[in-house]
Design a protein around this motif. Structure first.
Motif, PDB file in Angstrom:
ATOM      1  N   PRO A   5       0.957  -1.231  -0.085  1.00 31.72           N
ATOM      2  CA  PRO A   5      -0.056  -0.033   0.001  1.00 31.72           C
ATOM      3  C   PRO A   5       1.058   1.326   0.074  1.00 31.72           C
ATOM      4  N   VAL A   6       0.507   2.185  -0.855  1.00 31.26           N
ATOM      5  CA  VAL A   6       0.875   3.510  -0.580  1.00 31.26           C
ATOM      6  C   VAL A   6      -0.099   4.658  -0.490  1.00 31.26           C
ATOM      7  N   PHE A   7       0.558   5.920   0.016  1.00 38.00           N
ATOM      8  CA  PHE A   7      -0.183   6.920   0.331  1.00 38.00           C
ATOM      9  C   PHE A   7      -0.436   7.735  -0.946  1.00 38.00           C
ATOM     10  N   PRO A   8      -1.821   7.787  -1.210  1.00 38.11           N
ATOM     11  CA  PRO A   8      -2.213   8.405  -2.557  1.00 38.11           C
ATOM     12  C   PRO A   8      -1.873   9.749  -2.830  1.00 38.11           C
ATOM     13  N   PHE A   9      -2.013  10.413  -3.840  1.00 39.08           N
ATOM     14  CA  PHE A   9      -1.591  11.833  -4.469  1.00 39.08           C
ATOM     15  C   PHE A   9      -2.862  12.457  -3.937  1.00 39.08           C
ATOM     16  N   GLU A  10      -2.553  13.617  -3.448  1.00 41.26           N
ATOM     17  CA  GLU A  10      -3.675  14.627  -2.885  1.00 41.26           C
ATOM     18  C   GLU A  10      -3.634  15.746  -3.748  1.00 41.26           C
ATOM     19  N   PRO A  11      -4.910  16.646  -3.668  1.00 40.24           N
ATOM     20  CA  PRO A  11      -5.079  17.880  -4.067  1.00 40.24           C
ATOM     21  C   PRO A  11      -4.950  18.916  -3.178  1.00 40.24           C
ATOM     22  N   VAL A  12      -4.714  20.276  -3.705  1.00 40.94           N
ATOM     23  CA  VAL A  12      -4.436  21.334  -2.389  1.00 40.94           C
ATOM     24  C   VAL A  12      -5.944  22.129  -2.600  1.00 40.94           C
ATOM     25  N   SER A  13      -5.973  22.852  -1.806  1.00 33.21           N
ATOM     26  CA  SER A  13      -7.338  23.553  -1.877  1.00 33.21           C
ATOM     27  C   SER A  13      -7.102  24.690  -2.746  1.00 33.21           C
ATOM     28  N   ALA A  14      -8.171  25.310  -3.398  1.00 34.85           N
ATOM     29  CA  ALA A  14      -8.354  26.311  -4.264  1.00 34.85           C
ATOM     30  C   ALA A  14      -9.719  27.060  -4.272  1.00 34.85           C
ATOM     31  N   SER A  15      -9.508  28.295  -4.334  1.00 37.95           N
ATOM     32  CA  SER A  15     -10.775  29.174  -4.441  1.00 37.95           C
ATOM     33  C   SER A  15     -11.301  29.558  -5.732  1.00 37.95           C
ATOM     34  N   VAL A  16     -10.395  29.422  -6.652  1.00 37.41           N
ATOM     35  CA  VAL A  16     -10.909  29.506  -8.120  1.00 37.41           C
ATOM     36  C   VAL A  16     -10.714  28.334  -8.965  1.00 37.41           C
ATOM     37  N   SER A  17     -11.293  28.446 -10.198  1.00 33.84           N
ATOM     38  CA  SER A  17     -11.133  27.411 -11.108  1.00 33.84           C
ATOM     39  C   SER A  17      -9.920  27.618 -11.915  1.00 33.84           C
ATOM     40  N   PRO A  18      -8.819  26.753 -12.374  1.00 36.42           N
ATOM     41  CA  PRO A  18      -7.675  27.190 -13.084  1.00 36.42           C
ATOM     42  C   PRO A  18      -8.379  27.283 -14.584  1.00 36.42           C
ATOM     43  N   GLU A  19      -7.430  27.792 -15.257  1.00 38.05           N
ATOM     44  CA  GLU A  19      -7.831  28.096 -16.845  1.00 38.05           C
ATOM     45  C   GLU A  19      -6.721  27.574 -17.619  1.00 38.05           C
ATOM     46  N   GLY A  20      -7.273  26.911 -18.761  1.00 43.22           N
ATOM     47  CA  GLY A  20      -5.969  26.273 -19.733  1.00 43.22           C
ATOM     48  C   GLY A  20      -6.767  25.076 -20.209  1.00 43.22           C
ATOM     49  N   SER A 180      -0.039  15.911 -15.950  1.00 45.06           N
ATOM     50  CA  SER A 180       0.817  15.636 -14.554  1.00 45.06           C
ATOM     51  C   SER A 180       0.893  14.167 -14.300  1.00 45.06           C
ATOM     52  N   ALA A 181       2.120  14.108 -13.823  1.00 40.66           N
ATOM     53  CA  ALA A 181       2.480  12.507 -13.212  1.00 40.66           C
ATOM     54  C   ALA A 181       1.628  12.626 -11.858  1.00 40.66           C
ATOM     55  N   TYR A 182       1.528  11.178 -11.407  1.00 40.79           N
ATOM     56  CA  TYR A 182       0.907  10.743 -10.180  1.00 40.79           C
ATOM     57  C   TYR A 182       2.051  10.868  -8.958  1.00 40.79           C
ATOM     58  N   GLY A 183       1.886  11.648  -7.852  1.00 40.60           N
ATOM     59  CA  GLY A 183       2.952  12.183  -7.017  1.00 40.60           C
ATOM     60  C   GLY A 183       2.555  11.127  -6.009  1.00 40.60           C
ATOM     61  N   ILE A 184       2.982   9.836  -5.527  1.00 41.71           N
ATOM     62  CA  ILE A 184       2.568   8.865  -4.670  1.00 41.71           C
ATOM     63  C   ILE A 184       3.139   9.803  -3.051  1.00 41.71           C
ATOM     64  N   ASN A 185       2.359   9.795  -2.131  1.00 43.27           N
ATOM     65  CA  ASN A 185       2.606  10.437  -0.872  1.00 43.27           C
ATOM     66  C   ASN A 185       2.977  11.921  -1.445  1.00 43.27           C
ATOM     67  N   GLY A 186       2.208  12.642  -2.210  1.00 47.01           N
ATOM     68  CA  GLY A 186       2.599  14.020  -2.539  1.00 47.01           C
ATOM     69  C   GLY A 186       1.121  14.478  -2.610  1.00 47.01           C
ATOM     70  N   LYS A 187       1.294  16.012  -2.481  1.00 47.50           N
ATOM     71  CA  LYS A 187       0.301  16.997  -2.518  1.00 47.50           C
ATOM     72  C   LYS A 187       0.804  18.457  -3.140  1.00 47.50           C
ATOM     73  N   ASP A 188       0.271  18.668  -4.185  1.00 45.25           N
ATOM     74  CA  ASP A 188       0.717  20.029  -4.963  1.00 45.25           C
ATOM     75  C   ASP A 188      -0.445  20.260  -5.995  1.00 45.25           C
ATOM     76  N   TRP A 191      -3.165  18.842  -8.871  1.00 45.11           N
ATOM     77  CA  TRP A 191      -4.485  18.412  -8.528  1.00 45.11           C
ATOM     78  C   TRP A 191      -4.903  19.578  -7.549  1.00 45.11           C
ATOM     79  N   ARG A 192      -6.372  20.091  -7.863  1.00 38.55           N
ATOM     80  CA  ARG A 192      -6.885  21.197  -6.959  1.00 38.55           C
ATOM     81  C   ARG A 192      -8.061  20.830  -6.619  1.00 38.55           C
ATOM     82  N   LYS A 193      -8.418  21.192  -5.437  1.00 34.36           N
ATOM     83  CA  LYS A 193     -10.002  20.729  -5.128  1.00 34.36           C
ATOM     84  C   LYS A 193     -10.606  22.162  -4.642  1.00 34.36           C
TER      85      LYS A 193
END
Length: 317
Positions: A5-20, A180-188, A191-193
């Protein structure tokens, strides 16, 4: 090959929707993060804290019914519904079961759906360094959708999806960079929530009683200095009479003489102090200038260590 088992990649909090054009949006399901591991022999499920949940969700043991891969690690959200709307409380009723007999009954009584949104390992190879666009294409080739297994859908217009989630009082939206690649045990920020609802995990440091039963919880978060900070009390939400009875019994065993909070709660005179062990998920409208939750609502008791309920959760809210 044993898949650990590995720790999953996590999103950071965001207040606006990204563009692109490289960004896609997905529904943020109000469920439990689950990674499924299949080594070619048996299937095992683990949550984001690496606690095994294979027993709790036996309907996913036969992976051949919904996945063509010879070995795989899938990432997704386990969700349950309450009146056609995802409910954290309902999925926690499944997640918290421990006895095989009760679990067997709950499979039909509380059906769950595994919303798969990523793949880390496939047919003997790690694919975490490949772009999300590639990993999603791989999922499309290997997953055979069933009533209890679905692929999370991409939406190009994230702002429109967020507005739709807001209207329907859903959890929110997760934005992902297709490159984006998948960052095991990462958060950046790859991904944005962006949440519609404000929620957090808090630990119970005190209770109040009505007659002989607990009727409200005094809640706190741990600071960086490991001090417990009071953030408000809550007595409404989705807990059942059985839940309140269990909390009442638990608090009698955990009663302590001294206040565990650094700051003094508003209900100190009525409070019975307890050892901070019970954790709950709480939704609330906003934080007041004084640092307490406005209109908090308890969603479920969760199996977290109280020390995991930290003040870091307030960042981005």
């Amino acid at each position: 090959m044993e898949l650990k088992p590995v720790f999953p990649f996590e999103p950071v909090s965001a207040s606006v929707s990204p563009e692109g054009s490289n960004w896609v949006a997905q529904i943020k399901w109000d469920g439990v993060r689950i990674l499924l591991y299949y080594d070619g022999g048996g299937t095992r499920l683990f949550n984001r804290k690496l606690n095994e949940r294979t027993l709790q969700f036996p309907e996913f043991a036969d992976i051949g019914a919904f996945c063509k891969a010879h070995s795989v690690i899938l990432d997704g959200e386990m969700i349950a519904f309450d009146q056609n709307k995802p409910s954290f409380h309902e999925v926690m009723r499944r997640d918290s079961l421990k006895q095989a007999h009760g679990i067997a009954q709950a499979v039909s009584r509380i059906p769950v759906t595994y919303m798969v949104f990523d793949v880390l390992f496939c047919n003997g190879e790690w694919v975490t360094d490949r772009p999300l666009e590639y990993r999603q294409a791989l999922l499309g080739q290997m997953i055979v959708p069933q009533s209890h297994v679905q692929l999370s859908q991409n939406f190009d217009d994230g702002e429109a999806l967020y507005e739709l989630m807001t209207r329907h009082r859903m959890e929110g939206v997760v934005f992902k960079d297709l490159r984006s690649a998948y960052g095991i045990n990462g958060k950046d920020g790859r991904w944005r929530k962006r949440k519609v609802k404000k929620d957090l995990y808090a630990v119970v440091g005190g209770v109040t009683f009505r007659h002989d039963t607990v009727n409200a919880l005094l809640l706190g978060l741990y600071s960086d200095d490991r001090e417990l900070i009071y953030i408000g009390h809550a007595g409404t939400g989705k807990l059942t009479q059985k839940d309140w009875a269990a909390i009442t019994e638990g608090t009698r065993r955990m009663k302590v003489p001294d206040r565990p909070f650094l700051n003094e709660p508003a209900r100190s005179k009525e409070a019975v102090w307890v050892k901070p062990e019970i954790a709950v998920k709480v939704e609330f409208l906003e934080l007041t200038p004084g640092g307490t939750m406005r209109h908090p609502s308890i969603q479920a008791i969760v199996g977290l260590n109280g020390r995991e309920c930290t003040i870091d959760q307030l960042k981005g809210l």
